[in-house]
Design an enzyme around this catalytic site. Structure first.
Site, short mmCIF file in Angstrom:
data_model
loop_
_atom_site.label_atom_id
_atom_site.label_comp_id
_atom_site.label_asym_id
_atom_site.label_seq_id
_atom_site.Cartn_x
_atom_site.Cartn_y
_atom_site.Cartn_z
N ASP A 1 -6.51 -6.22 -1.83
CA ASP A 1 -5.43 -6.25 -0.72
C ASP A 1 -4.40 -7.37 -1.34
O ASP A 1 -3.28 -7.13 -1.01
CB ASP A 1 -6.17 -6.93 0.56
CG ASP A 1 -7.18 -5.89 1.19
OD1 ASP A 1 -7.21 -4.77 0.85
OD2 ASP A 1 -8.02 -6.50 2.12
N GLU B 1 -1.84 -5.44 -3.42
CA GLU B 1 -1.11 -4.58 -2.68
C GLU B 1 -0.24 -5.65 -2.16
O GLU B 1 1.33 -5.29 -1.94
CB GLU B 1 -1.82 -3.77 -1.49
CG GLU B 1 -2.82 -2.69 -2.21
CD GLU B 1 -3.58 -2.30 -0.84
OE1 GLU B 1 -3.60 -0.90 -1.17
OE2 GLU B 1 -3.97 -2.69 0.01
N ASP C 1 1.15 -1.36 0.05
CA ASP C 1 0.12 -0.18 0.03
C ASP C 1 0.89 1.11 -0.05
O ASP C 1 0.61 2.20 -0.81
CB ASP C 1 -0.91 -0.01 1.34
CG ASP C 1 -1.91 1.34 1.32
OD1 ASP C 1 -2.67 1.74 0.37
OD2 ASP C 1 -1.59 1.96 2.43
#
Length: 262
Positions: free
Chosen positions: A127, A130, A63
């Site tokens: 997610d 990332e 991220d």
């Protein structure tokens, strides 16, 4: 979307499928553990005692990396963007909905390890994207992570956002769609022109300091420069002045073709 049932990380079938998948993304791991971990959801650990860590930490790292790479790319490519425009554009690129979409397009969900009762969601796939960036960085370094983010996240998104914002400016003013023209002069200047119904409404000539020759990049720069100009004090009355000019031209044409009264 139903998740495929996958076995433990030492399973050769899993490794072969993942290796083929990563190869198609131009990723050739040195340490497989990072990439296997990037696809392990926290729920999976509860049912497998021999698996101790999920992708959560790699997701955190990825991220931050995505945020940095996108910010740096925008800063370098578009010197005419002010801080507000840079921030707004970056947010559009790195926001969860966009990463979810890209993760789904890349079919990352096919390799996610979940508990038997867990559902694979778009947020989970985002997610994992990332986490994959985090794994690339840990295993292959910043250069490779940057290349991946630029190719699969930045380039997939930015041109769409920029064009949408640019053309929306004219749609909001109920004006026709503009035409953007760019060219390189003999003395290495970038000449950018924006036309409306064949008339030039804005132009600039600036040094090509970065020596860009890609037409799409030059067009993006022209759109960015124009958008930035509109947000400056000089451009605050641009559209009102333009509309007044268009109305005056229409009036002149009307008067020119109006028949004489007997």
């Amino acid at each position: 979307m139903k998740n495929k049932v996958l076995k433990l990380k030492n399973n050769k079938i899993f490794d072969k499928k993942l290796a083929t998948f990563l190869k198609n993304l131009d990723i050739f791991p040195n340490n497989w553990e990072f990439f296997e971990k990037a696809f392990i959801h926290a729920s999976y650990i509860n049912e497998h005692e021999d698996v101790s860590e999920s992708y959560d930490r790699l997701e955190f790292l990825g991220d931050a990396l995505i945020d940095f790479v996108v910010a740096k790319k925008l800063f370098e490519l578009y010197p005419k963007y002010n801080e507000g425009l840079l921030t707004r554009t970056k947010i559009e690129i790195v926001k969860g909905e966009n990463l979810n979409r890209i993760g789904m397009e890349l079919k990352l969900g096919d390799f996610v390890k979940l508990s038997n009762g867990a559902e694979l969601t778009e947020n989970t796939v985002g997610d994992v994207l990332e986490a994959l960036v985090g794994a690339i960085y840990e295993d292959m370094g910043m250069k490779k992570a940057t290349e991946f983010v630029e190719k699969y996240i930045f380039e997939r998104t930015f041109s769409e956002i920029l064009k949408y914002d640019f053309f929306s400016l004219f749609q909001e003013q109920k004006l026709p769609e503009p035409r953007v023209r760019v060219s390189l002069t003999s003395n290495n200047l970038v000449l950018s022109i924006i036309e409306l119904d064949g008339d030039i409404i804005w132009s600039q000539a600036i040094p090509n300091n970065k020596n860009y020759d890609d037409k799409s990049v030059l067009e993006h720069n022209a759109m960015a420069s124009f958008t930035s100009f509109l947000k400056s004090s000089k451009g605050s009355h641009f559209f009102s002045d333009l509309k007044e000019k268009i109305e005056n031209q229409k009036m002149c044409k009307k008067l020119a073709i109006k028949p004489k009264k007997n």
